[in-house]
Design a protein around this motif. Sequence first.
Motif: not given
Length: 114
Positions: A48-58, A60-68, A70-75
């Motif tokens: 239940r810990i919220p996870v926000v992914v931050v990356s230099r990757l494009s 396009r990885n957002r949907n896979a990360l959310l499906a895995a 992640a609560d959000d994705y920031l480039e």
Amino acid sequence: VVCAEDGETALRIASEQIPELILLDLLLSRISGMDVLRRLKVEEETARIPVVVVSRLSKRNRNALLAAGADDYLEKSVFMPEKGVNLLPKMLKDIIGRIWHKRGIERIPTGPGK
């Protein structure tokens, strides 16, 4: 704020300290960021810990990360558009508000495991 130098350490710290939020980079040593995310979400004490992914990757990885889980994705280029400019604090405030609203929490809880 607690920092981990690699994915293995991040998992250990997360299970010991149960942080209120994890900012997770995808490019980590020992265990990749994606594997860290997956493992966080399958373990009962960290799921239940919220996870926000931050990356230099494009983005396009957002949907896979959310499906895995992640609560959000920031480039990184979005919140650090130029040298000396860091929009992350404001963006995180908005993201955290959305996460807690989605979870039905009126205020950000404080303390371990809350």
